[in-house]
Design an enzyme around this catalytic site. Structure first.
Site, mmCIF file in Angstrom:
data_model
loop_
_atom_site.group_PDB
_atom_site.id
_atom_site.type_symbol
_atom_site.label_atom_id
_atom_site.label_comp_id
_atom_site.label_asym_id
_atom_site.label_seq_id
_atom_site.Cartn_x
_atom_site.Cartn_y
_atom_site.Cartn_z
ATOM 1 N N SER B 57 0.877 -0.740 0.037
ATOM 2 C CA SER B 57 0.031 -0.102 -0.348
ATOM 3 C C SER B 57 0.956 1.588 0.087
ATOM 4 O O SER B 57 2.085 1.270 -0.089
ATOM 5 C CB SER B 57 -1.128 -0.260 1.121
ATOM 6 N N HIS B 217 8.747 4.227 -3.992
ATOM 7 C CA HIS B 217 9.229 4.028 -2.362
ATOM 8 C C HIS B 217 9.625 4.572 -1.901
ATOM 9 O O HIS B 217 10.813 4.592 -0.968
ATOM 10 C CB HIS B 217 9.182 2.250 -2.765
ATOM 11 N N ASP B 388 2.036 53.943 6.298
ATOM 12 C CA ASP B 388 1.942 54.427 4.974
ATOM 13 C C ASP B 388 0.833 55.028 4.915
ATOM 14 O O ASP B 388 0.664 55.534 3.736
ATOM 15 C CB ASP B 388 1.983 54.096 4.189
ATOM 16 N N THR B 389 -0.033 55.050 5.619
ATOM 17 C CA THR B 389 -1.557 56.178 6.086
ATOM 18 C C THR B 389 -0.970 57.027 5.220
ATOM 19 O O THR B 389 -1.944 57.626 4.050
ATOM 20 C CB THR B 389 -2.383 55.990 7.244
ATOM 21 N N GLY B 466 -16.386 46.321 2.606
ATOM 22 C CA GLY B 466 -15.303 46.479 3.604
ATOM 23 C C GLY B 466 -15.563 45.780 5.073
ATOM 24 O O GLY B 466 -14.340 45.466 5.290
ATOM 25 N N MET B 475 -11.468 54.882 9.316
ATOM 26 C CA MET B 475 -12.398 56.865 9.087
ATOM 27 C C MET B 475 -13.316 56.304 8.784
ATOM 28 O O MET B 475 -13.689 57.354 8.990
ATOM 29 C CB MET B 475 -11.493 56.967 7.369
ATOM 30 N N ASP B 530 -7.033 56.473 14.890
ATOM 31 C CA ASP B 530 -6.771 56.100 13.875
ATOM 32 C C ASP B 530 -6.179 56.747 12.577
ATOM 33 O O ASP B 530 -7.136 58.066 12.631
ATOM 34 C CB ASP B 530 -8.037 55.659 13.917
#
Lengths: 547, 547
Positions: B57, B217, B388-389, B466, B475, B530
């Site tokens: 097997s 095998h 990076d906003t 979202g 936001m 934020d």
């Protein structure tokens, strides 16, 4: 080349090419001007609602493998584990959407929701009728977060695809898809993460553990722990699923290989699931099959859908898409077990004892020789094999000695069959089967041939399957010349001399192509007599010399 | 639990149970009295030649998965990678063999040859008509050794199975099987070895290398080397196969996953093979499919059979066995490529510029605010996101500033569609798509609603996809109260005040369920506004204050 890829940037496109090449004409694709690879149904009916799915690649056969009759109209293929762009999805929608409109089936990941959603909005602005269903079937993270979309998505494809194929309108198809999406629940487990083409494996899950509820991009799951047995793991998973299913009626269950699990394990999983309470509720089983993978992840997921009559019809309707796992009732094992056939009584038990002094004497001499040579043959074998030839022959010989009174000594065929049975029973291993073959074929021949020719037939039968030839440093190098000597009328004396010459000749034979010494270096072989050939020579010498 | 198993000693039997449970009634098995697990066809015709295969097997679906109509009558399942005993094979033969006799199809390994061979001999002694064909299709080791039997064995199963199903006699079936076995050639490759259930992985193949010609095998192959690309590897393999095929006519090609290869890679392999000289000769393609595996080995094999008319008929005849890969002509890609639909011109390009001093002034104020806030917003984001906003918003704002003269400032719907297009084009990422959704939905509403309601529709459209809600530190926490203030008739001044209050409120919000801060610890969030909400508040303050 860590994976089977050319340029990684071309992998998804080349993969889609391969899918189309092997799809027997059912699939087409958009040309290279499309913002991403897009698979299309070859035969589209503009009167039918178009079904578009897709997302990041790495989950094959999802989704391109489910484009076809009764399933998707198009699949938009992003890069591995990355959502396709808005423009790519829009190209997919525009390629297949006619007057009947389009349903987008989207798995619940932020990127997919946003890109498919905005593409839907822009297609609507162009005057197309577009609906979208988001599938969030993964129960791993509980209520706190956005549930992910996993393999249950395929049941949404099938139900929506069935209705679209029947010409149902967009509202009907979308409502049914949302209904299935609301009801289907899934949970995955893996014993390791999958590898992303071009990247190394991530070593997060300990070898002895399994992680329950991890995502199809390898996102962390609920918990990682050690299970004693598969049945414990499956019990845990099915209980978690059961707790999320509202009613207690029959279900459809999809057993999904996450991509890198052996088929043997997947079958064992199927057997284990069948023994759970959830398993007892399965009316339609789909899989085990790799339908929603995470590249080559060794793991599996279970998706359960409480069945309505409409589901039943849709899930069992025919489709020519080869990746689709046929849904059917799981088989009750008890109804599919057949009584083992009775094996014939061993020739040892079924033959009638008889006496023949000459035969008895020869057998006694042969056996005693094997018993006496045990140590020396083992020493020889230690140099070119695993050191047990002497023990093996001595053990078999003692078996014959002990049964001398029960053997049909005066019936050549029955005697040979008895010796064959004794060899498999008492000797074991390859040597036992080889000698059993020798005696079995000799038995077959001895009723209508003289002994030398019958023995030659026996040797031939053994050599045909054993794979070794004269010159391969095995007992054949003594047995073959000895039998030839008998056939030439040289008697036992001549046979013994020929066997001795053959056995001694193995000392200078080169590296063997088969047999015990096939993987031993030439240096180790030089000057060493093959222990099997030595055993044969000693037996014949003892028989011919009467000692 | 290194693998998905219970007791290792029960794995093969439990695996067969799972195979039967999911086989929709096509399979049965011998009961526990049998010397090894044996799979049987549910419907046997004693007038037909019985076909029995098997072996160790670990190669599933081989061979139990190929028991069924038009294929095998029985498969005898030894332990993983170990031949079944003589008695086990004999039980399999006796369970299915009738007057028409039995053909054993055996892969060329010593243990299998001996055990199947002796079982055949004993069945013959019981009066049964038994033939045996040994398949040795692996070309990896050249002429020196006994070639191994690998995936090409399945083509022997299919041709013999087709003839047996047609009621041909044993000699005819056996001769055809031997003929296919003589002609079929195979070669495998792997980028790692498979794992044996219960054992650790064997670390033999370097991560950057591929081993050509290793056995099922995990036996060593011809060579292990680094390939630059999949196409080089496939070229090498197909050339080796081509050299072993006598004639230069059409062939059947089986592409086999050795068990642990991702479906994406297998499709790429299929595309690569199609481009080779051997690939151009393929008339019947089977796979890619996992048909002869080595547990979970990440690798694949190619098996090629020069086609005769008889092969063609046998290989394409129907069978209901789901593991069997349908044979069909490989698709010519060029015939299956559709021109990409023309995407609509961006609203940016298709709209007619117009002027509106008030709108222009508000846009200028909003954009300048984003540009001026770049550093401060980046600093905020560095504490709760990827920093990076500010850059993202400033980049988008500069894009608007540069195109102010081309925008349809006096056409609200066209303006919103243009801004939507600009966000996807200039801003990118999730933020870009989110704002594009906001403007797209606003555009849809603005022709028949006033601005506040249209903006509310825009916000709703964005939130729907979202995944974030009010209170999730995005936001939305500034945008939502601001739009409500507008709807309440409080004007820009009121909207700016509401946005500021909302933005400041994010400092004390708990850990978020969605959005950028969903995976940030509470400690890191405390007291931090934020950055998305802060950006919205600053834009509205700038617009309302005219600076």
């Amino acid at each position: 080349m860590r994976h089977f890829v050319n340029d990684l940037d071309d992998l998804v496109s080349e993969g889609l090419d391969g899918t189309i090449i092997s799809a027997h004409g059912a699939l087409k694709r958009l040309d290279a001007d499309a913002p991403a690879p897009v698979a299309l149904r070859s035969q589209l009916d503009p009167q039918h609602v178009a079904l578009v799915s897709g997302g990041g690649s790495g989950h094959e056969p999802s989704h391109a493998g489910f484009v076809g009759e009764g399933l998707l109209s198009a699949a938009v293929c992003g890069s591995v584990f990355a959502s396709p762009s808005v423009d790519a999805v829009l190209a997919g929608i525009l390629a297949v959407t006619g007057e009947a409109g389009c349903l987008l089936i989207v798995m619940n990941y932020t990127g997919d929701r946003l890109n498919f959603g905005l593409a839907a909005e822009r297609a609507r602005a162009m005057g197309h009728d577009v609906e979208m269903v988001v599938v969030a079937d993964d129960i791993a993270l509980g209520d706190a977060s956005q549930p992910r979309g996993v393999a249950g998505t395929l049941l949404v494809h099938k139900v929506a695809g069935h209705l679209a194929e029947q010409g149902k309108d967009l509202q009907t198809v979308a409502a049914a898809a949302r209904d299935v999406a609301d009801r289907v629940v899934s949970l995955g487990v893996a014993r390791d993460t999958g590898t992303v083409p071009g990247n190394d494996a991530v070593d997060r899950i300990d070898a002895a553990e399994a992680e329950i509820g991890l995502g199809i991009h390898g996102e962390p799951g609920v918990e990682t722990k050690t299970f004693e047995a598969l049945s414990d793991l499956v019990e845990d998973m099915t209980e978690r699923l059961q707790a999320e299913i509202a009613h207690d009626g029959p279900i459809a269950l999809l057993i999904n290989d996450l991509g890198g699990t052996s088929a043997l394990e997947m079958s064992a999983v199927t057997a284990a699931v069948a023994q759970t309470e959830l398993g007892s509720r399965v009316e339609l089983l789909l899989g085990p099959a790799a339908v929603m993978t995470s590249t080559d992840m060794p793991g599996f997921s279970l998706s359960a859908l409480p069945l309505t009559d409409d589901d039943r019809e849709a899930l069992t309707s025919a489709t020519a898409v080869p990746s689709w796992p046929t849904a059917g009732a799981p088989v009750k094992l008890a109804d599919h077990v057949v009584s083992s056939p009775e094996l014939p009584a061993s020739a040892l038990e079924s033959s009638t004892p008889s006496s023949n002094d000459e035969v008895r004497s020869l057998l006694e001499l042969a056996c005693q020789s094997c018993v006496d040579s045990k140590g020396e043959l083992n020493d020889l074998d230690a140099k070119v094999g695993d050191g047990d030839t002497g023990s093996t022959f001595a053990h078999a010989a003692r078996g014959v000695q002990e049964r001398l009174d029960q053997l049909p000594l005066d019936d050549p065929e029955a005697l040979c069959r008895s010796l064959s049975a004794l060899m498999t029973q008492q000797m074991g291993g390859s040597s036992g089967v080889l000698l059993a073959l020798f005696f079995e074929h000799t038995a077959e021949a001895v009723s209508d041939s003289d002994w030398p020719d019958a023995l030659a037939r026996g040797l031939h039968g053994m050599m045909e399957l054993g794979g070794a030839d004269v010159g391969d440093r095995t007992m054949i190098d003594a047995l073959s010349p000895a039998i030839e000597a008998l056939q030439d009328g040289k008697g036992l004396q001549g046979a013994a001399e020929a066997a001795r010459k053959g056995a001694d000749g193995t000392q200078t034979l080169g590296s063997a192509g088969a047999g015990r010494s096939a993987h031993v270096s030439q240096d180790s072989l030089d000057g060493v007599t093959d222990p099997g050939a030595e055993a044969v020579a000693r037996v014949l010498e003892a028989m011919s010399q009467g000692r």
